[in-house]
Design an enzyme around this catalytic site. Structure first.
Site, PDB file in Angstrom:
ATOM      1  N   ASP A   1       0.869  -1.160   0.000  1.00 52.61           N
ATOM      2  CA  ASP A   1       0.000   0.000   0.000  1.00 52.61           C
ATOM      3  C   ASP A   1       0.918   1.225   0.000  1.00 52.61           C
ATOM      4  O   ASP A   1       2.122   1.111   0.240  1.00 52.61           O
ATOM      5  CB  ASP A   1      -0.892  -0.041   1.254  1.00 52.61           C
ATOM      6  CG  ASP A   1      -1.802   1.165   1.347  1.00 52.61           C
ATOM      7  OD1 ASP A   1      -2.385   1.550   0.319  1.00 52.61           O
ATOM      8  OD2 ASP A   1      -1.910   1.726   2.454  1.00 52.61           O
TER       9      ASP A   1
ATOM     10  N   ASP B   1       0.041   5.159   1.128  1.00 52.89           N
ATOM     11  CA  ASP B   1      -0.086   6.049   2.288  1.00 52.89           C
ATOM     12  C   ASP B   1      -0.153   5.233   3.578  1.00 52.89           C
ATOM     13  O   ASP B   1      -0.979   4.329   3.711  1.00 52.89           O
ATOM     14  CB  ASP B   1      -1.358   6.894   2.164  1.00 52.89           C
ATOM     15  CG  ASP B   1      -1.372   7.737   0.903  1.00 52.89           C
ATOM     16  OD1 ASP B   1      -1.014   8.912   0.973  1.00 52.89           O
ATOM     17  OD2 ASP B   1      -1.745   7.203  -0.166  1.00 52.89           O
TER      18      ASP B   1
ATOM     19  N   ASP C   1      -1.445  -1.023   5.782  1.00 54.83           N
ATOM     20  CA  ASP C   1      -1.706  -0.529   7.145  1.00 54.83           C
ATOM     21  C   ASP C   1      -3.183  -0.366   7.420  1.00 54.83           C
ATOM     22  O   ASP C   1      -3.565   0.290   8.390  1.00 54.83           O
ATOM     23  CB  ASP C   1      -0.995   0.814   7.361  1.00 54.83           C
ATOM     24  CG  ASP C   1      -1.646   1.938   6.564  1.00 54.83           C
ATOM     25  OD1 ASP C   1      -1.982   2.976   7.172  1.00 54.83           O
ATOM     26  OD2 ASP C   1      -1.849   1.768   5.354  1.00 54.83           O
TER      27      ASP C   1
END
Length: 220
Positions: A11, A13, A170
């Site tokens: 991922d 960000d 995250d």
């Protein structure tokens, strides 16, 4: 832990980059432009992974159901577009992790829900991503995470079977997407998780620092 891994996908960000300062600033400018007092970055950071929805929720208590949400969202997008790399930084340890993957001959790439409008100029403007083998945005395919299609597309472009890839993220939707794609999944706890209980996500593993990923795949 992971066997016969051929590629690692991440991922963006909250996993590779800390974009919370620029995302928060884009929303906070909307407040100050309206004569409202600015809010501290710490108010915005926990919601950075939720993009415009999260930032407008913090700044104005606004949900997507609000009649002006789309107008506010576009204003937020323009603010962010104008300054999306002013304060954004690579998380500590990510450069070293990527260098180690390259030394192992391990291709790596990005699968994000961020739209190409932002992903392409952002990754083009940060040297880290010059070595990425693939970058999949939220609108590259007809679906975004938690649907597995963006991860399938990344695997296709890399030329590997999905089960030979590991996905690191995250957010719970990252893990849901990775599991649905048949990939090994790793939850990154150093991003924007806050007090989130990641044990409910059913990730195959978690890392508290980027370099810990190497131990999961070194013997693969």
């Amino acid at each position: 832990m992971f066997q016969a891994v051929q590629a690692v996908l991440f991922d963006l960000d909250g996993t590779l980059i800390d974009s919370a300062p620029d995302l928060g600033a884009a929303a906070d400018k909307m407040r100050t432009d309206r004569g409202l007092p600015g809010l501290p970055l710490d108010d915005y950071r926990p919601m950075a992974g939720a993009g415009a929805r999260g930032m407008l929720g913090v700044a104005f208590g606004m949900t997507p159901e609000h009649p002006e949400f789309l107008t506010y969202r576009e204003e937020f997008f323009v603010n962010y577009e104008n300054a999306m790399t002013e304060r954004t930084v690579i998380f500590d340890g990510v450069h070293a992790m990527v260098q180690a993957l390259q030394a192992m001959g391990m291709p790596w790439g990005v699968v994000t829900n961020k739209s190409q409008r932002f992903t392409l100029p952002l990754t083009a403007g940060m040297p880290l991503f010059a070595s990425a083998s693939v970058v999949i945005s939220g609108d590259t395919t007809a679906h975004s995470k938690p649907h597995p299609e963006p991860l399938f597309e990344a695997a296709r472009r890399l030329g590997f079977e999905p089960h030979r890839c590991v996905y690191v993220g995250d957010d719970e939707r990252d893990i849901v997407a990775g599991r649905a794609a048949g990939m090994g999944t790793v939850a990154a706890t150093y991003g924007y998780l806050g007090a989130t209980d990641i044990s409910q996500w059913q990730a195959d593993a978690h890392i508290d620092l980027p370099l810990q990923l190497l131990k999961l795949i070194e013997s693969a």
